[in-house]
Design an enzyme around this catalytic site. Sequence first.
Site, PDB file in Angstrom:
ATOM      1  N   VAL A 165     -92.110  -6.470-107.260  1.00 43.73           N
ATOM      2  CA  VAL A 165     -92.388  -6.371-108.702  1.00 43.73           C
ATOM      3  C   VAL A 165     -93.894  -6.375-108.925  1.00 43.73           C
ATOM      4  O   VAL A 165     -94.395  -5.742-109.851  1.00 43.73           O
ATOM      5  CB  VAL A 165     -91.679  -7.494-109.499  1.00 43.73           C
ATOM      6  CG1 VAL A 165     -92.231  -8.874-109.168  1.00 43.73           C
ATOM      7  CG2 VAL A 165     -91.785  -7.238-110.992  1.00 43.73           C
ATOM      8  N   ILE A 179     -90.280 -14.042-114.582  1.00 45.06           N
ATOM      9  CA  ILE A 179     -90.109 -15.145-113.632  1.00 45.06           C
ATOM     10  C   ILE A 179     -90.509 -16.481-114.263  1.00 45.06           C
ATOM     11  O   ILE A 179     -89.802 -17.482-114.110  1.00 45.06           O
ATOM     12  CB  ILE A 179     -90.888 -14.860-112.329  1.00 45.06           C
ATOM     13  CG1 ILE A 179     -90.297 -13.626-111.633  1.00 45.06           C
ATOM     14  CG2 ILE A 179     -90.864 -16.074-111.396  1.00 45.06           C
ATOM     15  CD1 ILE A 179     -91.124 -13.100-110.464  1.00 45.06           C
ATOM     16  N   ARG A 213    -101.646 -13.897-122.438  1.00 41.19           N
ATOM     17  CA  ARG A 213    -102.401 -13.111-123.409  1.00 41.19           C
ATOM     18  C   ARG A 213    -101.764 -13.150-124.787  1.00 41.19           C
ATOM     19  O   ARG A 213    -102.433 -13.116-125.799  1.00 41.19           O
ATOM     20  CB  ARG A 213    -102.533 -11.663-122.914  1.00 41.19           C
ATOM     21  CG  ARG A 213    -103.479 -11.551-121.724  1.00 41.19           C
ATOM     22  CD  ARG A 213    -103.480 -10.177-121.131  1.00 41.19           C
ATOM     23  NE  ARG A 213    -102.171  -9.840-120.592  1.00 41.19           N
ATOM     24  CZ  ARG A 213    -101.933  -8.810-119.805  1.00 41.19           C
ATOM     25  NH1 ARG A 213    -102.900  -7.996-119.477  1.00 41.19           N
ATOM     26  NH2 ARG A 213    -100.714  -8.587-119.344  1.00 41.19           N
ATOM     27  N   SER A 217     -99.133 -12.282-113.351  1.00 39.61           N
ATOM     28  CA  SER A 217     -99.475 -11.211-112.421  1.00 39.61           C
ATOM     29  C   SER A 217    -100.950 -11.353-112.038  1.00 39.61           C
ATOM     30  O   SER A 217    -101.728 -11.979-112.759  1.00 39.61           O
ATOM     31  CB  SER A 217     -99.195  -9.854-113.069  1.00 39.61           C
ATOM     32  OG  SER A 217     -99.486  -9.905-114.443  1.00 39.61           O
ATOM     33  N   ARG A 250     -99.744 -14.755-106.990  1.00 37.65           N
ATOM     34  CA  ARG A 250    -100.500 -14.133-105.906  1.00 37.65           C
ATOM     35  C   ARG A 250    -101.607 -15.102-105.500  1.00 37.65           C
ATOM     36  O   ARG A 250    -102.172 -15.797-106.349  1.00 37.65           O
ATOM     37  CB  ARG A 250    -101.129 -12.803-106.350  1.00 37.65           C
ATOM     38  CG  ARG A 250    -100.157 -11.615-106.427  1.00 37.65           C
ATOM     39  CD  ARG A 250     -99.649 -11.162-105.070  1.00 37.65           C
ATOM     40  NE  ARG A 250     -98.748 -10.015-105.148  1.00 37.65           N
ATOM     41  CZ  ARG A 250     -97.411 -10.101-105.240  1.00 37.65           C
ATOM     42  NH1 ARG A 250     -96.808 -11.269-105.288  1.00 37.65           N
ATOM     43  NH2 ARG A 250     -96.675  -8.995-105.278  1.00 37.65           N
ATOM     44  N   ASP A 287     -96.710 -20.576-102.462  1.00 33.47           N
ATOM     45  CA  ASP A 287     -95.885 -19.599-101.736  1.00 33.47           C
ATOM     46  C   ASP A 287     -96.717 -18.375-101.381  1.00 33.47           C
ATOM     47  O   ASP A 287     -96.265 -17.514-100.629  1.00 33.47           O
ATOM     48  CB  ASP A 287     -94.681 -19.188-102.601  1.00 33.47           C
ATOM     49  CG  ASP A 287     -93.720 -18.253-101.864  1.00 33.47           C
ATOM     50  OD1 ASP A 287     -93.425 -18.532-100.678  1.00 33.47           O
ATOM     51  OD2 ASP A 287     -93.277 -17.245-102.462  1.00 33.47           O
ATOM     52  N   HIS A 317     -94.697 -16.809 -98.382  1.00 30.69           N
ATOM     53  CA  HIS A 317     -94.363 -15.766 -99.369  1.00 30.69           C
ATOM     54  C   HIS A 317     -92.875 -15.385 -99.294  1.00 30.69           C
ATOM     55  O   HIS A 317     -92.539 -14.232 -98.993  1.00 30.69           O
ATOM     56  CB  HIS A 317     -95.261 -14.529 -99.179  1.00 30.69           C
ATOM     57  CG  HIS A 317     -95.362 -13.680-100.415  1.00 30.69           C
ATOM     58  ND1 HIS A 317     -96.452 -12.914-100.719  1.00 30.69           N
ATOM     59  CD2 HIS A 317     -94.489 -13.469-101.433  1.00 30.69           C
ATOM     60  CE1 HIS A 317     -96.257 -12.268-101.850  1.00 30.69           C
ATOM     61  NE2 HIS A 317     -95.057 -12.587-102.315  1.00 30.69           N
ATOM     62  N   GLY A 369     -90.592 -16.048-101.896  1.00 34.91           N
ATOM     63  CA  GLY A 369     -89.992 -16.159-103.237  1.00 34.91           C
ATOM     64  C   GLY A 369     -88.713 -15.363-103.433  1.00 34.91           C
ATOM     65  O   GLY A 369     -87.717 -15.873-103.963  1.00 34.91           O
TER      66      GLY A 369
HETATM   67  P1  NDP Z   1     -94.009 -10.163-115.738  1.00 35.72           P
HETATM   68  O1  NDP Z   1     -94.855  -8.979-115.993  1.00 35.72           O
HETATM   69  O2  NDP Z   1     -92.714 -10.297-116.447  1.00 35.72           O
HETATM   70  O3  NDP Z   1     -94.835 -11.498-116.010  1.00 35.72           O
HETATM   71  C1  NDP Z   1     -96.182 -11.597-115.750  1.00 35.72           C
HETATM   72  C2  NDP Z   1     -96.773 -12.500-116.778  1.00 35.72           C
HETATM   73  O4  NDP Z   1     -98.148 -12.687-116.482  1.00 35.72           O
HETATM   74  C3  NDP Z   1     -96.697 -11.954-118.203  1.00 35.72           C
HETATM   75  O5  NDP Z   1     -95.932 -12.811-118.988  1.00 35.72           O
HETATM   76  C4  NDP Z   1     -98.149 -11.961-118.650  1.00 35.72           C
HETATM   77  O6  NDP Z   1     -98.270 -12.497-119.940  1.00 35.72           O
HETATM   78  C5  NDP Z   1     -98.786 -12.916-117.679  1.00 35.72           C
HETATM   79  N1  NDP Z   1    -100.214 -12.742-117.663  1.00 35.72           N
HETATM   80  C6  NDP Z   1    -100.941 -11.614-117.551  1.00 35.72           C
HETATM   81  N2  NDP Z   1    -102.237 -11.877-117.670  1.00 35.72           N
HETATM   82  C7  NDP Z   1    -102.316 -13.208-117.876  1.00 35.72           C
HETATM   83  C8  NDP Z   1    -103.397 -14.098-118.082  1.00 35.72           C
HETATM   84  N3  NDP Z   1    -104.653 -13.648-118.140  1.00 35.72           N
HETATM   85  N4  NDP Z   1    -103.133 -15.412-118.249  1.00 35.72           N
HETATM   86  C9  NDP Z   1    -101.867 -15.855-118.203  1.00 35.72           C
HETATM   87  N5  NDP Z   1    -100.810 -15.062-118.023  1.00 35.72           N
HETATM   88  C10 NDP Z   1    -101.048 -13.754-117.868  1.00 35.72           C
HETATM   89  O7  NDP Z   1     -93.795 -10.201-114.168  1.00 35.72           O
HETATM   90  P2  NDP Z   1     -92.745 -11.068-113.318  1.00 35.72           P
HETATM   91  O8  NDP Z   1     -92.505 -12.354-114.005  1.00 35.72           O
HETATM   92  O9  NDP Z   1     -91.601 -10.225-112.958  1.00 35.72           O
HETATM   93  O10 NDP Z   1     -93.616 -11.316-111.983  1.00 35.72           O
HETATM   94  C11 NDP Z   1     -94.834 -12.028-112.072  1.00 35.72           C
HETATM   95  C12 NDP Z   1     -95.576 -12.022-110.760  1.00 35.72           C
HETATM   96  O11 NDP Z   1     -94.930 -12.853-109.816  1.00 35.72           O
HETATM   97  C13 NDP Z   1     -95.658 -10.668-110.056  1.00 35.72           C
HETATM   98  O12 NDP Z   1     -96.698  -9.887-110.597  1.00 35.72           O
HETATM   99  C14 NDP Z   1     -95.914 -11.067-108.622  1.00 35.72           C
HETATM  100  O13 NDP Z   1     -97.299 -11.135-108.393  1.00 35.72           O
HETATM  101  C15 NDP Z   1     -95.323 -12.459-108.506  1.00 35.72           C
HETATM  102  N6  NDP Z   1     -94.135 -12.508-107.657  1.00 35.72           N
HETATM  103  C16 NDP Z   1     -94.155 -13.321-106.549  1.00 35.72           C
HETATM  104  C17 NDP Z   1     -93.036 -13.459-105.758  1.00 35.72           C
HETATM  105  C18 NDP Z   1     -93.053 -14.334-104.554  1.00 35.72           C
HETATM  106  O14 NDP Z   1     -92.373 -14.017-103.599  1.00 35.72           O
HETATM  107  N7  NDP Z   1     -93.785 -15.433-104.569  1.00 35.72           N
HETATM  108  C19 NDP Z   1     -91.795 -12.724-106.063  1.00 35.72           C
HETATM  109  C20 NDP Z   1     -91.879 -11.901-107.233  1.00 35.72           C
HETATM  110  C21 NDP Z   1     -93.022 -11.822-107.996  1.00 35.72           C
HETATM  111  P3  NDP Z   1     -98.821 -11.579-121.138  1.00 35.72           P
HETATM  112  O15 NDP Z   1     -97.751 -10.569-121.398  1.00 35.72           O
HETATM  113  O16 NDP Z   1     -99.066 -12.527-122.245  1.00 35.72           O
HETATM  114  O17 NDP Z   1    -100.065 -10.969-120.637  1.00 35.72           O
HETATM  115  C1  DGY Z   2     -93.069  -9.262-105.402  1.00 34.04           C
HETATM  116  O1  DGY Z   2     -92.021  -8.621-105.534  1.00 34.04           O
HETATM  117  O2  DGY Z   2     -94.107  -8.993-106.016  1.00 34.04           O
HETATM  118  C2  DGY Z   2     -93.041 -10.452-104.495  1.00 34.04           C
HETATM  119  O3  DGY Z   2     -94.266 -10.961-104.217  1.00 34.04           O
HETATM  120  C3  DGY Z   2     -92.185 -10.275-103.290  1.00 34.04           C
HETATM  121  O4  DGY Z   2     -90.876 -10.059-103.669  1.00 34.04           O
END
Ligand code: NDP
Ligand code: DGY
Length: 329
Positions: free
Chosen positions: A85, A166, A187, A218, A246, A270, A294, A296
């Site tokens: 994602v 998430i 944001r 993200s 990340r 993670d 990593h 998740g």
């Molecule tokens: P989403 O796009 O649904 O969520 C990301 C969130 O980040 C949004 O709500 C956004 O809020 C927020 N965001 C962006 N900029 C900022 C900021 N400056 N300050 C605070 N929040 C901010 O993505 P997902 O929830 O699906 O995934 C999120 C992230 O999780 C992925 O991008 C990936 O990096 C990570 N991930 C890690 C995994 C692992 O294995 N550990 C597995 C899957 C994902 P707003 O809309 O207000 O900007």
């Molecule tokens: C993602 O999807 O971004 C995670 O980090 C791994 O699933």
Amino acid sequence: GMQSAGKLMKVFITRRIPQEGLKILSAAGVCEVSQWDSDEPVSRADLLKGIQGAHGLLCLLSDKIDAEVLEAAGPNLKVISTLSVGFDHLAIDEIKKRGIRVGYTPDVLTDATAELTVALLLATARRLPEGVEEVKNGGWSSWKPLWLCGYGLSGSTVGVIGLGRIGMAIAQRLMPFGVKRLLYSGRTAKPHAAEVNGEFVPLDTLVSESDFIVVSCSLTPETQGMCDKSFFSKMKPTAVFINTSRGAVVNQEHLYEALSSGQIAAAGLDVTTPEPLPTNHQLLTLKNCVVLPHIGSATYSTRGVMSALAVQNLLGGLQGTDMPSELTL
Ligand code: NDP
Ligand code: DGY
């Protein structure tokens, strides 16, 4: 449909992936697949070679897709489908400029990642790895009133940085533990936050008032290095920091300082920079730092569904039709 061998589109897959996706790809019969058939990453040189002339690329978060890779691919490239994602490994501006479509895997990994985040939070706050180690090394001499105490969620304030798919799933899972206040930052305020009584607050407020901070945003230029010296200095000394977004969101030198000086109680990560984290990294010397590799989204079923979705995205891009999860560029 029927297509002569000469007209098959070329696809490059950068890793061994779950069968679910490969079955769909071969059943479609529209492309000639070349795959880096290993559990280990493709080297940069083999990526640059493998992608030559490709119409489609199926990549992972460990592959940096930048202008050099796009140039190596040449003008055929129509679609990049990532088995993730997160898309911070893709040079979106360069991709957009070339009119290439991008597929990713939102939603299907949300539950698995939220579960792992809760597991990591509890493991870190209640010191599970330390306890397991003490059982094995003979450090467990008796039940001791002051030994291996940690922090509980009941009555606590939790701060979620990035209440997206998430982040929201994490909040929903934490509330039943008796969390008193759920703060979040980002944001924009989220209407769906009402379901968890989430309070939209400035980042500074979240950092200074939370007993548990969970990072689930993200990685963007704005969030890179966000958790630094000044961030950790505002946290309560009893607070626990969890990151499943990340690694680059965190300044790891500053985190080490905060953990080793007792500025904050503990951290669970993670994700790190780099991945893998070198085994001699200073963070790994700390008892109050729990690092996972990593994992998740790592459930069998989630990885299977991610594989199928990534291939469906790839096929949509190759055939110029809808992609089930296309990233809006
Ligand atoms: P989403 O796009 O649904 O969520 C990301 C969130 O980040 C949004 O709500 C956004 O809020 C927020 N965001 C962006 N900029 C900022 C900021 N400056 N300050 C605070 N929040 C901010 O993505 P997902 O929830 O699906 O995934 C999120 C992230 O999780 C992925 O991008 C990936 O990096 C990570 N991930 C890690 C995994 C692992 O294995 N550990 C597995 C899957 C994902 P707003 O809309 O207000 O900007
Ligand atoms: C993602 O999807 O971004 C995670 O980090 C791994 O699933």
